[in-house]
Scaffold this motif. Structure first.
Motif, PDB file in Angstrom:
ATOM      1  N   ALA A 228       0.839  -1.184   0.000  1.00  0.00           N
ATOM      2  CA  ALA A 228       0.000   0.000   0.000  1.00  0.00           C
ATOM      3  C   ALA A 228       0.877   1.238   0.000  1.00  0.00           C
ATOM      4  O   ALA A 228       1.892   1.284   0.706  1.00  0.00           O
ATOM      5  N   PRO A 229       0.521   2.252  -0.790  1.00  0.00           N
ATOM      6  CA  PRO A 229       1.295   3.496  -0.784  1.00  0.00           C
ATOM      7  C   PRO A 229       1.148   4.178   0.573  1.00  0.00           C
ATOM      8  O   PRO A 229       0.031   4.452   1.011  1.00  0.00           O
ATOM      9  N   GLU A 230       2.259   4.441   1.229  1.00  0.00           N
ATOM     10  CA  GLU A 230       2.181   5.010   2.582  1.00  0.00           C
ATOM     11  C   GLU A 230       2.047   6.513   2.564  1.00  0.00           C
ATOM     12  O   GLU A 230       2.648   7.196   1.741  1.00  0.00           O
ATOM     13  N   GLY A 231       1.276   7.019   3.504  1.00  0.00           N
ATOM     14  CA  GLY A 231       1.097   8.462   3.583  1.00  0.00           C
ATOM     15  C   GLY A 231       0.217   8.811   4.762  1.00  0.00           C
ATOM     16  O   GLY A 231      -0.038   7.968   5.645  1.00  0.00           O
ATOM     17  N   ARG A 232      -0.242  10.008   4.756  1.00  0.00           N
ATOM     18  CA  ARG A 232      -1.080  10.525   5.835  1.00  0.00           C
ATOM     19  C   ARG A 232      -2.305   9.637   6.082  1.00  0.00           C
ATOM     20  O   ARG A 232      -2.882   9.655   7.171  1.00  0.00           O
ATOM     21  N   TRP A 233      -2.683   8.881   5.069  1.00  0.00           N
ATOM     22  CA  TRP A 233      -3.907   8.078   5.108  1.00  0.00           C
ATOM     23  C   TRP A 233      -3.706   6.644   5.564  1.00  0.00           C
ATOM     24  O   TRP A 233      -4.648   5.860   5.563  1.00  0.00           O
ATOM     25  N   THR A 234      -2.464   6.286   5.911  1.00  0.00           N
ATOM     26  CA  THR A 234      -2.227   4.891   6.289  1.00  0.00           C
ATOM     27  C   THR A 234      -1.944   4.712   7.780  1.00  0.00           C
ATOM     28  O   THR A 234      -1.995   3.602   8.294  1.00  0.00           O
ATOM     29  N   SER A 235      -1.641   5.800   8.472  1.00  0.00           N
ATOM     30  CA  SER A 235      -1.476   5.702   9.925  1.00  0.00           C
ATOM     31  C   SER A 235      -1.716   7.069  10.549  1.00  0.00           C
ATOM     32  O   SER A 235      -1.759   8.075   9.847  1.00  0.00           O
ATOM     33  N   GLY A 236      -1.879   7.060  11.863  1.00  0.00           N
ATOM     34  CA  GLY A 236      -2.170   8.322  12.539  1.00  0.00           C
ATOM     35  C   GLY A 236      -3.666   8.549  12.638  1.00  0.00           C
ATOM     36  O   GLY A 236      -4.466   7.774  12.110  1.00  0.00           O
ATOM     37  N   PRO A 237      -4.033   9.628  13.339  1.00  0.00           N
ATOM     38  CA  PRO A 237      -5.456   9.881  13.573  1.00  0.00           C
ATOM     39  C   PRO A 237      -6.170  10.278  12.280  1.00  0.00           C
ATOM     40  O   PRO A 237      -5.592  10.919  11.417  1.00  0.00           O
ATOM     41  N   SER A 238      -7.424   9.895  12.191  1.00  0.00           N
ATOM     42  CA  SER A 238      -8.215  10.295  11.026  1.00  0.00           C
ATOM     43  C   SER A 238      -8.482  11.791  11.078  1.00  0.00           C
ATOM     44  O   SER A 238      -8.383  12.416  12.141  1.00  0.00           O
ATOM     45  N   LEU A 239      -8.806  12.361   9.929  1.00  0.00           N
ATOM     46  CA  LEU A 239      -9.009  13.810   9.845  1.00  0.00           C
ATOM     47  C   LEU A 239     -10.203  14.283  10.650  1.00  0.00           C
ATOM     48  O   LEU A 239     -10.303  15.458  10.983  1.00  0.00           O
ATOM     49  N   ASP A 240     -11.127  13.373  10.933  1.00  0.00           N
ATOM     50  CA  ASP A 240     -12.324  13.767  11.674  1.00  0.00           C
ATOM     51  C   ASP A 240     -12.200  13.455  13.163  1.00  0.00           C
ATOM     52  O   ASP A 240     -13.146  13.643  13.917  1.00  0.00           O
ATOM     53  N   GLY A 241     -11.033  12.968  13.577  1.00  0.00           N
ATOM     54  CA  GLY A 241     -10.807  12.732  14.999  1.00  0.00           C
ATOM     55  C   GLY A 241     -11.583  11.559  15.569  1.00  0.00           C
ATOM     56  O   GLY A 241     -11.646  11.377  16.781  1.00  0.00           O
ATOM     57  N   ARG A 242     -12.168  10.754  14.715  1.00  0.00           N
ATOM     58  CA  ARG A 242     -12.968   9.637  15.223  1.00  0.00           C
ATOM     59  C   ARG A 242     -12.216   8.321  15.239  1.00  0.00           C
ATOM     60  O   ARG A 242     -12.690   7.347  15.819  1.00  0.00           O
ATOM     61  N   GLY A 243     -11.078   8.254  14.559  1.00  0.00           N
ATOM     62  CA  GLY A 243     -10.423   6.946  14.462  1.00  0.00           C
ATOM     63  C   GLY A 243      -8.961   7.051  14.118  1.00  0.00           C
ATOM     64  O   GLY A 243      -8.382   8.142  14.095  1.00  0.00           O
ATOM     65  N   GLU A 244      -8.364   5.894  13.873  1.00  0.00           N
ATOM     66  CA  GLU A 244      -6.959   5.798  13.476  1.00  0.00           C
ATOM     67  C   GLU A 244      -6.869   5.133  12.112  1.00  0.00           C
ATOM     68  O   GLU A 244      -7.507   4.099  11.877  1.00  0.00           O
ATOM     69  N   PHE A 245      -6.085   5.700  11.248  1.00  0.00           N
ATOM     70  CA  PHE A 245      -5.884   5.081   9.943  1.00  0.00           C
ATOM     71  C   PHE A 245      -5.104   3.772  10.081  1.00  0.00           C
ATOM     72  O   PHE A 245      -4.216   3.643  10.922  1.00  0.00           O
ATOM     73  N   SER A 246      -5.431   2.813   9.242  1.00  0.00           N
ATOM     74  CA  SER A 246      -4.639   1.586   9.151  1.00  0.00           C
ATOM     75  C   SER A 246      -4.690   1.087   7.710  1.00  0.00           C
ATOM     76  O   SER A 246      -5.350   1.673   6.861  1.00  0.00           O
ATOM     77  N   VAL A 247      -3.962   0.017   7.478  1.00  0.00           N
ATOM     78  CA  VAL A 247      -3.896  -0.567   6.133  1.00  0.00           C
ATOM     79  C   VAL A 247      -4.272  -2.028   6.233  1.00  0.00           C
ATOM     80  O   VAL A 247      -3.932  -2.697   7.210  1.00  0.00           O
ATOM     81  N   ALA A 248      -4.977  -2.515   5.239  1.00  0.00           N
ATOM     82  CA  ALA A 248      -5.270  -3.944   5.182  1.00  0.00           C
ATOM     83  C   ALA A 248      -5.285  -4.377   3.731  1.00  0.00           C
ATOM     84  O   ALA A 248      -5.617  -3.594   2.844  1.00  0.00           O
ATOM     85  N   PRO A 249      -4.894  -5.626   3.492  1.00  0.00           N
ATOM     86  CA  PRO A 249      -5.037  -6.139   2.129  1.00  0.00           C
ATOM     87  C   PRO A 249      -6.525  -6.356   1.836  1.00  0.00           C
ATOM     88  O   PRO A 249      -7.276  -6.811   2.706  1.00  0.00           O
ATOM     89  N   ALA A 250      -6.931  -6.026   0.648  1.00  0.00           N
ATOM     90  CA  ALA A 250      -8.324  -6.236   0.257  1.00  0.00           C
ATOM     91  C   ALA A 250      -8.616  -7.728   0.144  1.00  0.00           C
ATOM     92  O   ALA A 250      -7.801  -8.476  -0.406  1.00  0.00           O
ATOM     93  N   GLU A 251      -9.733  -8.125   0.685  1.00  0.00           N
ATOM     94  CA  GLU A 251     -10.116  -9.550   0.616  1.00  0.00           C
ATOM     95  C   GLU A 251     -11.616  -9.671   0.469  1.00  0.00           C
ATOM     96  O   GLU A 251     -12.363  -8.896   1.049  1.00  0.00           O
ATOM     97  N   PRO A 252     -12.067 -10.689  -0.265  1.00  0.00           N
ATOM     98  CA  PRO A 252     -13.509 -10.892  -0.377  1.00  0.00           C
ATOM     99  C   PRO A 252     -14.097 -11.261   0.978  1.00  0.00           C
ATOM    100  O   PRO A 252     -13.542 -12.108   1.692  1.00  0.00           O
ATOM    101  N   MET A 253     -15.199 -10.632   1.327  1.00  0.00           N
ATOM    102  CA  MET A 253     -15.929 -10.999   2.537  1.00  0.00           C
ATOM    103  C   MET A 253     -17.307 -11.552   2.194  1.00  0.00           C
ATOM    104  O   MET A 253     -18.069 -11.882   3.087  1.00  0.00           O
ATOM    105  N   GLY A 254     -17.620 -11.597   0.912  1.00  0.00           N
ATOM    106  CA  GLY A 254     -18.973 -11.989   0.521  1.00  0.00           C
ATOM    107  C   GLY A 254     -19.024 -13.328  -0.187  1.00  0.00           C
ATOM    108  O   GLY A 254     -18.015 -14.019  -0.340  1.00  0.00           O
TER     109      GLY A 254
END
Lengths: 285, 285, 285, 285, 285, 285
Positions: A228-254
């Motif tokens: 995953a391309p790393e940046g402001r969106w992969t770690s640290g607090p979310s812009l809305d202060g409600r959560g923390e950014f993380s990264v995950a590999p995409a996987e089918p859940m359905g």
């Protein structure tokens, strides 16, 4: 209610008419980055504005200004078409310059409008109102407006670079300035309402139990061969202060989707049906 | 290059099929707020991305995810159409419920697609690619993407409120969450690039002498009977740190436009021409 | 340049909101018979007007009025959407009235605009600017404008008949009256310029040697089994005083068209080519 | 029911094929001023005609003729494309004439149609049937038809001026003549029905109590700095004999529009709501 | 050249008018599966036909028939609209049947056409001519025509199942039959030209050295978790006799795309440029 | 669910960038013959597939491949735009080559996309999803797919002929090959399901009593002056084995259509009504 003054908002001078530049300028009138779009977008947002009245006032004030932009750009197109060639030589070799102009112009500037502006873009495609974004949500609308003005200023900057005509450069420098202000003012509304943290996620009125929050701050990497391309969106607090950014590999859940067989009388082929109607007998000859 | 897994990204369950809700869901597939739009927008932005490569990677990764959203929403539409009525009673009074469903459905779900999803919005209008905004300017593109996701989340929230079906509510809560993340990630790019002050005005590469700066931070009040609405945009420093906001009444600075007479042989009426061709004599009878 | 007053041109009252009528009213905003069309048509005609300046003034004055019509109709749509249902019962039989309303509404009034007006027609189709007719010929333009107002008044009359709401009937009676005036004023221009005899054929500046006059006043009957319908157009002097009407059976005067063979390398099938490239030998197996 | 003869209605000769003129001619086939439009407009008006049968007969007779116009223009396009260049030199300087032709042609004449006509206009935009105006009101329809033929004759006159090819000039002189007749015949219907006074305002069947007559003959001047343009429309009897023209300054007669606050759960921002859902607590970090 | 007979090709009877079915029938007139499309498609193919003249004759003959289909379907729509409700009760509960009909109808059947047919589909979307496929290649055109007739017959079969009206069923059974014949006749052209083996690959005139033959008969499996679906296309001789089918997993053969930095003055953000213009100094306050 | 690899499916090399060829290539991305169309068509067909699962798998596998074609073609467009001129000389004579390129390019490649690919065709018209044909009938869908690939291969062959660039020729030869395979595979499905005799008429599930069989195998000659073109379709057994081809002259079998008078209050002119509302008295002056 609207009123009109007989003078243009800004002076329009064309030192050397250029019908090809007239075609280009049409993008600023009838393109998705153009003035019809913003005039109508702010107008319809104003008509649907709920909540504090001042945003409605602001929207209609600037909608009205954008109508005036259509007007001076329309005049600029017509002035660029003054003296444009309106007939062709059958043998293109005779005068390649004239023929190149005729080939490069919007033919409808000659054939349909009589050398004046049209509500079309630089490909001659009429503006359509599906591009008027007005959601009833002031956050979404302000972003849409800042987007429109960003696209508009990119366009004006490119048009500025494209021409050497002093009058056109002057007009475009005014347009660039007004697009600056309009970008500012729409984003200033968001700042006034508490800034991005308060505004996000848009709509900020969605109850949290309507949202599968476990998926709200995860960058999904769908790439098979790159991290995953790393940046402001992969770690640290979310812009809305409600959560923390993380990264995950995409996987089918359905599930694997399946619609089963086609029902009889559904217009499908018999081979798609579990119990197809009996096959006709081929005619004997 | 793209690849595919046979399972859906998220599970789709429809407890009670509802063909009217199938029509509504189409907005999330083929509407301007829908998944085809964002998939294609991020895809084309990625293809045109210049500058740091990670933004391209980010764009294509999320474009790929959006394709999977089309897929599970398409399945949701088809499941909502299971068992939909496909014939009508001539006398509507006979079964008003069936007839109201038939009248409220998208007729092409029966006539054209055989009870499955179509690339259209909730009015049955096919998506058109003019809504793919990809300017080559990363600031304009990120705003356009945040706009698209804001519109998408507003839509998903409204669809959530519209249905009582638990499976549909679950699916929409996932969509709401992913739209949250996508709003975040596009705005996070702007933050990573220095935030709004550094990014504005978009494009931030325009030389200042291309811009009529005197007009760049003035809110123009075009209202004849109201003062300018006061707010963050009427005084104080501009968001980009380059100026101070102010207010001015809108006034014409240009000329009264005039194009003069029509040239001969231009297809105008003779009355529009200074020296029209001689008027034919009316035929004697 | 345009300005705005904060009050509507005409008062809008809705006694009983009706979301289905809101859908119908959209035709008067974003339909081909609607106000966006005339506002933009008169605006672009004004920008391209050549010849006597007063026609330009007249056009822009009425264009400005039409913008105000969009505004009050937009408010009428929003008021008709007050209290509209925004969620559905899964079992339509539970409340057929609510479900019929939801099925009959424009779904995007809920999903996309948040219960306010959109620049679309009664099918939800966005207005597109190809309907802005502005030819640079004042005769053609005046006819186009009278046509637009005739269509507009037909529409307003039908909307008037469709509703029982007193506020809506009052608003529509104003619209009917203004459409009357606008029909009048555009046709009055033709009268002022000498009337139909002087104006026709449009453009009246075409030299007669550009016209195959033998074909100019003949009604061609293409029917195989009926005589030409007789009327003002089959005998007597033509409306422009240049000729006499007559009737003739339609007959081919041209050749049977033929394009011959396809050139090699033109992307056609070999069977369409006189000298096709040599046919490949089927692969031996 | 329709039938066909193998010969064209008029002879088509092209002395010097010109692919750029082929592009221009497309406006007369697939433009709003073109033959597909009038063929289909008269056809659909005929299918919806109510009242005296002869108008239906007249409409279908001329619809049929217009189909033949499509046919001979289509042949003219193909003949103008004979021998057009279909490949390019990478270095435009090598043969600027060939490259200017390739740049000026409609590329789809090569890529999509194999050098033949398409149902598109001179910008390559496919005709769309929203331009088929058929209202069910014979007055509105006749005006619409006269408008279409006026636009058509303006176009034909401009095409005539654009070319030096004798065959094309001959064909266009026929088209100019037939457009003359068609303008005449539609307006002759209005004359036969009593002339403009009897026909106006369209629809003339609207009861007077459906119309706010006080507003029916007033020219509203929306200009802030010019007097109303004086003419036939500002004083004297109205064209329909029902009133007297007058002039008035435009003034708001309505309220300042307001929609109040957004309802909860409407997808708006909380700041737009009177009693928004309680704001979530920002997550502690 | 075209001619017309005053009688319809087939008799149209509507026992019980049904305005909702009128809306549905519009798909057969103005839908992509409808009669305007095939009429215009065969017409434009005929105008562009090169090679043996009989295919041109066949195309124009059937184009002419399809015009007659538009005509009788247009009459069927109008007859289904006889007596349709044209006004609404403000309180939907008062007469849910009438209101459901009004909600389910195409509103423009009342508002725009005066209860007659329009050139639109069942969503009210006007037909647009981009669906006229005419390539200049007889193989491609014949497949396109068979496709159109297949879609048309699927539609007619669904409409047949939707209605109980004997007159409508009779009319649709005729349409189903004619669509049968038209499917046959276009495919019969391919058979006459040697059948699929000779016709494929379309165009069959492409020299083999223009084709990367190693990739011409390989089914590429892009699935990450399923084997390629086995069938006639995965092994055995190809349909054109030129090769053998095989299967391969899809794999990238190309480079990772990169466009590098944005050039100066390109309208990009400075952050996208290798050597951006010097950043302006923020204004001191 | 979809995934992505960072490399292109096929290598893209452009030896000599050519912005005019970039415009042409757009037809293969956003034209009706292009890759967006087939990607979306196979995708939506897969989502609506009923019956044997392997056809769904096949559709989604190839849909995924087509997405990769969009990607490499998009890169080819951008590489062809490298170094394109972005400003013009006011006097075209100064550098006719540069001006001819600027006139021939898609102006939006400069103004809107920043020299990269757009989802538009070679006229700059955005792709619209009405071209996604997915009927729910596997026979109709397979024909539609073969049609799309035939059009695509015709286009690729023409693009191949148009360029001299070795890299572009190599890329196009790959595209030609893949289009070959895709034509094959869709028609192979029909062969696997029993071949044309079993598949026709599509849908083959229509009961024979829904079809007016007397009209199913008759070639109707609508020509007034030519015999029916003889061929495989005029005699001998039908392709589906159900009948014998024959020929008949086209003749009306229906009534002369008539809609009678317009009802009162229908928005028609009074002259169209049997008992019109009483005509107003002209105002006395």
């Amino acid at each position: 209610m609207f009123f009109h003054s007989s003078k243009l908002q800004y002076e329009v001078k064309v030192d050397t008419p250029n019908p090809l530049f007239a075609k280009m300028l049409q993008q600023a009138i009838g393109g998705v980055e153009g003035e019809i779009r913003v005039a109508m977008q702010y107008f319809f947002q104003a008509m649907g504005a709920r909540g504090p009245a001042k945003y409605r006032d602001m929207l209609i004030a600037t909608a009205t200004e954008e109508l005036s932009h259509i007007e001076f750009l329309g005049h600029a197109v017509a002035l660029n078409l003054e003296g444009a060639p309106t007939s062709m030589q059958d043998d293109a070799a005779k005068d390649p310059v004239v023929n190149a102009i005729l080939g490069g112009m919007n033919p409808r500037h000659i054939l349909s409008s009589g050398l004046s502006a049209m509500p079309v873009n630089s490909n001659g495609i009429p503006f359509d109102m599906s591009h008027v974004y007005a959601t009833g949500n002031i956050g979404a609308d302000m972003l849409a407006n800042a987007t429109a003005e960003a696209g508009g200023r990119v366009l004006a900057a490119r048009l500025y670079n494209m021409t050497d005509d002093p009058g056109m450069k002057d007009l475009l420098s005014f347009l660039i300035a007004r697009d600056t202000m309009h970008q500012q003012q729409w984003l200033a509304v968001i700042e006034e309402l508490g800034g991005l943290e308060a505004a996000l996620p848009i709509p900020n009125s969605v109850p949290e139990d309507h949202e599968a929050m476990a998926h709200s701050y995860v960058f999904l990497n769908t790439s098979l061969d790159k991290d995953a391309p790393e940046g402001r969106w992969t770690s640290g607090p979310s812009l809305d202060g409600r959560g923390e950014f993380s990264v995950a590999p995409a996987e089918p859940m359905g599930q694997a989707p399946s619609l089963g067989d086609a029902p009889p009388d559904s217009g499908a082929q018999t081979e798609q049906m579990a119990a197809p109607p009996k096959r006709r007998a081929p005619k004997k000859k």
